[in-house]
Design a protein around this motif. Structure first.
Motif, PDB file in Angstrom:
ATOM      1  N   GLY A 199      65.271  92.951 -27.742  1.00  0.00           N
ATOM      2  CA  GLY A 199      65.381  91.967 -26.671  1.00  0.00           C
ATOM      3  C   GLY A 199      64.319  92.085 -25.596  1.00  0.00           C
ATOM      4  O   GLY A 199      64.297  91.281 -24.662  1.00  0.00           O
ATOM      5  N   LYS A 200      63.432  93.075 -25.707  1.00  0.00           N
ATOM      6  CA  LYS A 200      62.420  93.299 -24.673  1.00  0.00           C
ATOM      7  C   LYS A 200      61.135  92.522 -24.975  1.00  0.00           C
ATOM      8  O   LYS A 200      60.795  92.283 -26.129  1.00  0.00           O
ATOM      9  CB  LYS A 200      62.092  94.797 -24.579  1.00  0.00           C
ATOM     10  CG  LYS A 200      63.285  95.695 -24.271  1.00  0.00           C
ATOM     11  CD  LYS A 200      63.812  95.461 -22.875  1.00  0.00           C
ATOM     12  CE  LYS A 200      65.022  96.341 -22.566  1.00  0.00           C
ATOM     13  NZ  LYS A 200      64.734  97.773 -22.637  1.00  0.00           N
ATOM     14  N   THR A 201      60.440  92.164 -23.914  1.00  0.00           N
ATOM     15  CA  THR A 201      59.165  91.461 -24.040  1.00  0.00           C
ATOM     16  C   THR A 201      58.025  92.459 -24.191  1.00  0.00           C
ATOM     17  O   THR A 201      57.962  93.453 -23.465  1.00  0.00           O
ATOM     18  CB  THR A 201      58.919  90.575 -22.808  1.00  0.00           C
ATOM     19  OG1 THR A 201      59.982  89.618 -22.705  1.00  0.00           O
ATOM     20  CG2 THR A 201      57.591  89.834 -22.913  1.00  0.00           C
ATOM     21  N   VAL A 202      57.136  92.194 -25.134  1.00  0.00           N
ATOM     22  CA  VAL A 202      55.957  93.021 -25.372  1.00  0.00           C
ATOM     23  C   VAL A 202      54.733  92.120 -25.294  1.00  0.00           C
ATOM     24  O   VAL A 202      54.628  91.140 -26.037  1.00  0.00           O
ATOM     25  CB  VAL A 202      56.016  93.704 -26.755  1.00  0.00           C
ATOM     26  CG1 VAL A 202      54.760  94.526 -26.994  1.00  0.00           C
ATOM     27  CG2 VAL A 202      57.249  94.583 -26.873  1.00  0.00           C
ATOM     28  N   VAL A 203      53.818  92.419 -24.382  1.00  0.00           N
ATOM     29  CA  VAL A 203      52.580  91.647 -24.260  1.00  0.00           C
ATOM     30  C   VAL A 203      51.476  92.407 -24.986  1.00  0.00           C
ATOM     31  O   VAL A 203      51.251  93.591 -24.732  1.00  0.00           O
ATOM     32  CB  VAL A 203      52.205  91.419 -22.786  1.00  0.00           C
ATOM     33  CG1 VAL A 203      50.851  90.705 -22.686  1.00  0.00           C
ATOM     34  CG2 VAL A 203      53.288  90.596 -22.082  1.00  0.00           C
ATOM     35  N   ILE A 204      50.791  91.719 -25.888  1.00  0.00           N
ATOM     36  CA  ILE A 204      49.764  92.342 -26.722  1.00  0.00           C
ATOM     37  C   ILE A 204      48.432  91.642 -26.478  1.00  0.00           C
ATOM     38  O   ILE A 204      48.319  90.426 -26.664  1.00  0.00           O
ATOM     39  CB  ILE A 204      50.115  92.245 -28.217  1.00  0.00           C
ATOM     40  CG1 ILE A 204      51.522  92.808 -28.477  1.00  0.00           C
ATOM     41  CG2 ILE A 204      49.083  92.974 -29.065  1.00  0.00           C
ATOM     42  CD1 ILE A 204      52.096  92.405 -29.814  1.00  0.00           C
ATOM     43  N   LYS A 205      47.431  92.416 -26.049  1.00  0.00           N
ATOM     44  CA  LYS A 205      46.096  91.860 -25.903  1.00  0.00           C
ATOM     45  C   LYS A 205      45.348  92.067 -27.222  1.00  0.00           C
ATOM     46  O   LYS A 205      45.108  93.178 -27.665  1.00  0.00           O
ATOM     47  CB  LYS A 205      45.359  92.527 -24.737  1.00  0.00           C
ATOM     48  CG  LYS A 205      44.040  91.818 -24.404  1.00  0.00           C
ATOM     49  CD  LYS A 205      42.875  92.405 -25.171  1.00  0.00           C
ATOM     50  CE  LYS A 205      41.584  91.670 -24.862  1.00  0.00           C
ATOM     51  NZ  LYS A 205      40.378  92.410 -25.286  1.00  0.00           N
ATOM     52  N   PHE A 206      45.003  90.955 -27.849  1.00  0.00           N
ATOM     53  CA  PHE A 206      44.339  90.954 -29.143  1.00  0.00           C
ATOM     54  C   PHE A 206      42.834  90.903 -28.923  1.00  0.00           C
ATOM     55  O   PHE A 206      42.321  89.967 -28.295  1.00  0.00           O
ATOM     56  CB  PHE A 206      44.808  89.732 -29.933  1.00  0.00           C
ATOM     57  CG  PHE A 206      44.214  89.579 -31.298  1.00  0.00           C
ATOM     58  CD1 PHE A 206      44.304  90.580 -32.238  1.00  0.00           C
ATOM     59  CD2 PHE A 206      43.591  88.395 -31.651  1.00  0.00           C
ATOM     60  CE1 PHE A 206      43.764  90.427 -33.509  1.00  0.00           C
ATOM     61  CE2 PHE A 206      43.060  88.215 -32.930  1.00  0.00           C
ATOM     62  CZ  PHE A 206      43.151  89.239 -33.850  1.00  0.00           C
ATOM     63  N   GLY A 207      42.113  91.937 -29.414  1.00  0.00           N
ATOM     64  CA  GLY A 207      40.666  91.945 -29.210  1.00  0.00           C
ATOM     65  C   GLY A 207      39.996  92.982 -30.076  1.00  0.00           C
ATOM     66  O   GLY A 207      40.622  93.621 -30.925  1.00  0.00           O
ATOM     67  N   GLY A 208      38.695  93.154 -29.853  1.00  0.00           N
ATOM     68  CA  GLY A 208      37.935  94.145 -30.595  1.00  0.00           C
ATOM     69  C   GLY A 208      37.726  93.747 -32.039  1.00  0.00           C
ATOM     70  O   GLY A 208      37.741  92.570 -32.410  1.00  0.00           O
ATOM     71  N   ASN A 209      37.539  94.754 -32.886  1.00  0.00           N
ATOM     72  CA  ASN A 209      37.237  94.531 -34.303  1.00  0.00           C
ATOM     73  C   ASN A 209      38.362  93.805 -35.024  1.00  0.00           C
ATOM     74  O   ASN A 209      38.143  93.123 -36.026  1.00  0.00           O
ATOM     75  CB  ASN A 209      36.960  95.876 -34.986  1.00  0.00           C
ATOM     76  CG  ASN A 209      36.114  95.714 -36.238  1.00  0.00           C
ATOM     77  OD1 ASN A 209      35.062  95.084 -36.196  1.00  0.00           O
ATOM     78  ND2 ASN A 209      36.566  96.273 -37.337  1.00  0.00           N
TER      79      ASN A 209
END
Length: 312
Positions: free
Chosen positions: A40-50
């Motif tokens: 039920g928790k929110t997870v923010v993921i920064k997508f980047g790099g290779n």
């Protein structure tokens, strides 16, 4: 006689199957407390790099994010698109220039940045996620006033420098993202902001945008994918990765970090000092790095925790 042999063969096969499947069961059991904790928790993921340019890594990333969604978490993906933007600017005959670690973004360059982020990178990522079901919805910081910014002027050699349409975030409106999460969707946010004061749009650093969104959403964790194993203890003299440090410890280290790591670690620091329980920098070159970091005891990157938790 044949019946006996048949039964014996079946028994042997069954035993072998149980044996080979056991490690899978052990992995699932190991993940159980983490699943319970993050449900039920929110997870923010920064997508980047290779991970953004390697086809296999992109596919694995999409699988990880969808897995989180089906495991009961609420993933939000934030992305930039440095390599794609540079390639597109080259095709348009626009020279890529950087000052203070930020891309100088002229009016012409901003048109390309907007086109690449919202029309190319985001579309591809949404498509990869939606191979697994009608889940992902793309938006930019312009949509529903999600990210608002003013012109950012970095200080170089003591003087404020104009680097064009590069923004400094002043406000976050999470309404659209929260509505999508409540509907079971996966928001995919391009790091473009609306202007607070001049009617234009701004290119904002994706690490900074992810951290600001994580704080505004009250996320459980912020995860930043990069092209290194984590924060190194004494780079370049050692490749020993710091597995865990407090906000205060990170703040002490910031002046010594390589320029490429500064916005990522500043983002982590902002997140944990504004209500996010943990911030993690993980190696996006490793397939399924997100699952390894969240659902295993070892983890594979650097985790930043608030001072109070670290002191405890």
């Amino acid at each position: 006689m044949s019946a006996t042999n048949s039964t014996s063969g079946t028994s042997g096969t069954s035993g072998t199957r149980k044996h080979t499947a056991l490690p899978k069961a052990q992995i699932l059991v190991e993940a159980l407390p983490w699943l319970t904790r993050h449900n039920g928790k929110t997870v923010v993921i920064k997508f980047g790099g290779n991970a953004m340019i390697d086809e296999d890594l992109k596919a694995a990333f999409a699988q990880d994010v969808v897995f989180l969604r089906h495991a009961g978490l609420k993933p939000v993906v934030v992305h930039g698109g440095g390599p794609q933007i540079s390639a597109a600017l080259d095709r348009h005959g626009i020279v890529s220039e950087f000052k203070a670690g930020l891309r100088v973004t002229t009016e012409d360059a901003m048109d390309v940045v907007r086109m690449v982020l919202a029309g190319q990178v985001q579309r591809e990522l949404v498509g990869l996620l939606n191979q697994h079901g009608p889940l992902a919805v793309g938006l930019t910081g312009e949509d529903a006033h999600t990210i608002t910014a003013v012109k950012h002027r970095p200080r170089i050699d003591g003087e404020l420098v104009d680097i064009g349409r590069v923004g400094e975030i002043t406000a976050i409106d999470t309404g659209a993202i929260e509505a999508l999460l409540a509907d079971g969707r996966i928001p995919v946010v391009s790091s473009i902001a609306r202007s607070e004061d001049d009617g234009h749009v701004y290119n904002v650093n994706a690490d900074t945008a992810a951290a600001a969104l994580a704080a505004a959403l009250g996320a459980e964790t912020l995860m930043v994918l990069t092209d290194v194993e984590g924060l190194y203890e004494d780079w370049p003299n050692s490749d020993e990765v710091i597995s865990r440090l407090t906000a205060k410890e990170l703040e002490t280290l910031l002046p010594e970090l390589a320029s490429g790591m500064v916005p990522k670690m500043q983002g982590c620091l902002h997140a944990v000092r504004n209500g996010v329980n943990t911030a993690r920098v993980i190696d996006g070159r490793v397939q399924h790095s997100i699952l390894l970091e969240i659902f295993t005891d070892e983890g594979i990157g650097t985790m930043v925790v608030p001072d109070a938790e670290g002191d405890a």
